[in-house]
Design a protein around this motif. Structure first.
Motif, PDB file in Angstrom:
ATOM      1  N   ALA A  52       0.690  -1.111   0.237  1.00 53.68           N
ATOM      2  CA  ALA A  52       0.293   0.254   0.376  1.00 53.68           C
ATOM      3  C   ALA A  52       0.896   0.763  -0.280  1.00 53.68           C
ATOM      4  O   ALA A  52       1.164   1.656   0.873  1.00 53.68           O
ATOM      5  CB  ALA A  52      -0.958   0.080   0.764  1.00 53.68           C
ATOM      6  N   PRO A  53       1.387   1.489  -1.419  1.00 51.51           N
ATOM      7  CA  PRO A  53       1.990   2.860  -1.191  1.00 51.51           C
ATOM      8  C   PRO A  53       1.128   4.089  -0.591  1.00 51.51           C
ATOM      9  O   PRO A  53       0.094   3.699  -0.335  1.00 51.51           O
ATOM     10  CB  PRO A  53       2.125   2.824  -2.839  1.00 51.51           C
ATOM     11  CG  PRO A  53       2.118   1.777  -2.981  1.00 51.51           C
ATOM     12  CD  PRO A  53       0.801   1.119  -2.189  1.00 51.51           C
ATOM     13  N   VAL A  54       2.119   4.989  -0.436  1.00 46.63           N
ATOM     14  CA  VAL A  54       1.443   6.481   0.460  1.00 46.63           C
ATOM     15  C   VAL A  54       1.288   7.556  -0.346  1.00 46.63           C
ATOM     16  O   VAL A  54       2.367   7.382  -1.061  1.00 46.63           O
ATOM     17  CB  VAL A  54       2.426   6.693   1.560  1.00 46.63           C
ATOM     18  CG1 VAL A  54       1.200   8.145   2.186  1.00 46.63           C
ATOM     19  CG2 VAL A  54       2.242   5.287   2.814  1.00 46.63           C
ATOM     20  N   THR A  55       0.290   8.017  -0.530  1.00 43.92           N
ATOM     21  CA  THR A  55      -0.054   9.244  -1.549  1.00 43.92           C
ATOM     22  C   THR A  55      -0.267  10.200  -0.992  1.00 43.92           C
ATOM     23  O   THR A  55      -0.888  10.437  -0.153  1.00 43.92           O
ATOM     24  CB  THR A  55      -0.628   8.600  -2.647  1.00 43.92           C
ATOM     25  OG1 THR A  55      -0.390   7.230  -3.578  1.00 43.92           O
ATOM     26  CG2 THR A  55      -1.272   9.900  -3.886  1.00 43.92           C
ATOM     27  N   GLN A  56       0.943  11.667  -1.140  1.00 41.25           N
ATOM     28  CA  GLN A  56       0.484  12.347  -0.840  1.00 41.25           C
ATOM     29  C   GLN A  56      -0.236  13.958  -2.221  1.00 41.25           C
ATOM     30  O   GLN A  56       1.140  13.632  -3.005  1.00 41.25           O
ATOM     31  CB  GLN A  56       1.386  13.212  -0.364  1.00 41.25           C
ATOM     32  CG  GLN A  56       0.898  14.297   0.589  1.00 41.25           C
ATOM     33  CD  GLN A  56       2.921  14.391   1.601  1.00 41.25           C
ATOM     34  OE1 GLN A  56       3.904  14.721   1.058  1.00 41.25           O
ATOM     35  NE2 GLN A  56       2.551  15.412   2.230  1.00 41.25           N
ATOM     36  N   ILE A  57      -0.744  14.385  -2.179  1.00 32.50           N
ATOM     37  CA  ILE A  57      -1.255  15.467  -3.359  1.00 32.50           C
ATOM     38  C   ILE A  57      -1.039  16.509  -2.102  1.00 32.50           C
ATOM     39  O   ILE A  57      -1.230  17.144  -1.684  1.00 32.50           O
ATOM     40  CB  ILE A  57      -2.090  15.197  -3.268  1.00 32.50           C
ATOM     41  CG1 ILE A  57      -2.913  13.465  -4.558  1.00 32.50           C
ATOM     42  CG2 ILE A  57      -2.600  16.032  -4.591  1.00 32.50           C
ATOM     43  CD1 ILE A  57      -4.326  13.405  -4.362  1.00 32.50           C
ATOM     44  N   LEU A  58      -0.316  17.723  -2.970  1.00 38.95           N
ATOM     45  CA  LEU A  58       0.160  19.064  -2.359  1.00 38.95           C
ATOM     46  C   LEU A  58      -0.257  19.579  -3.477  1.00 38.95           C
ATOM     47  O   LEU A  58       0.244  19.711  -4.555  1.00 38.95           O
ATOM     48  CB  LEU A  58       1.224  19.449  -1.349  1.00 38.95           C
ATOM     49  CG  LEU A  58       1.774  18.132  -0.387  1.00 38.95           C
ATOM     50  CD1 LEU A  58       3.519  18.355  -0.353  1.00 38.95           C
ATOM     51  CD2 LEU A  58       1.093  18.959   0.851  1.00 38.95           C
ATOM     52  N   PHE A  59      -1.248  21.575  -3.222  1.00 37.54           N
ATOM     53  CA  PHE A  59      -1.068  22.459  -4.163  1.00 37.54           C
ATOM     54  C   PHE A  59       0.303  23.795  -3.220  1.00 37.54           C
ATOM     55  O   PHE A  59      -0.012  24.022  -2.008  1.00 37.54           O
ATOM     56  CB  PHE A  59      -1.964  23.017  -4.326  1.00 37.54           C
ATOM     57  CG  PHE A  59      -2.935  21.922  -5.120  1.00 37.54           C
ATOM     58  CD1 PHE A  59      -2.775  22.271  -6.499  1.00 37.54           C
ATOM     59  CD2 PHE A  59      -4.057  21.564  -4.501  1.00 37.54           C
ATOM     60  CE1 PHE A  59      -3.414  21.166  -7.265  1.00 37.54           C
ATOM     61  CE2 PHE A  59      -4.323  20.222  -5.378  1.00 37.54           C
ATOM     62  CZ  PHE A  59      -4.578  20.365  -6.904  1.00 37.54           C
TER      63      PHE A  59
END
Length: 121
Positions: A52-59
């Protein structure tokens, strides 16, 4: 028979799509970012051996930064596959779809990321 837990690619891509739509990004930029995220997720799952890779989304101002972390210390490197290879083009695709990409080693594993600029989208 052994079953592997697979990450929810669809959920990660939907989260990215929803965030980009709310932020006002163009649909073509959103599509490109979704494809790039899919490549990073597959690489983390397949090569990073992380269920379960960890995904991060940032603006960050006018820049989208998406990162995927896995538990493998092995750093990715773009391949030069022959024309008949069925794999090995993922990082080339990420480089072509985004403005920048890179990898940051971590205490446990690594974080592979890409960035897209709103003004250039």
């Amino acid at each position: 028979m052994r079953h592997l837990n697979t990450p929810s690619f669809a959920l990660s891509r939907q989260s990215l799509r929803d965030a980009m739509v709310r932020a006002g990004w163009h649909p073509s930029a959103t599509f490109d970012a979704e494809l790039a995220l899919g490549e990073l997720l597959v690489n983390a799952w397949r090569h990073g051996e992380t269920p379960a890779p960890v995904t991060q989304i940032l603006f960050l101002h006018n820049t989208l930064r998406v990162s995927v972390s896995d538990e493998s210390p092995k750093l990715p490197a773009p391949q030069a596959p022959d024309l008949l290879s069925e794999s090995g083009r993922g990082l080339q695709l990420v480089a072509g779809l985004t403005h920048r990409w890179g990898v940051d080693p971590q205490e446990r594993g690594k974080c592979v990321w890409f960035e897209c600029d709103l003004d250039a989208a």
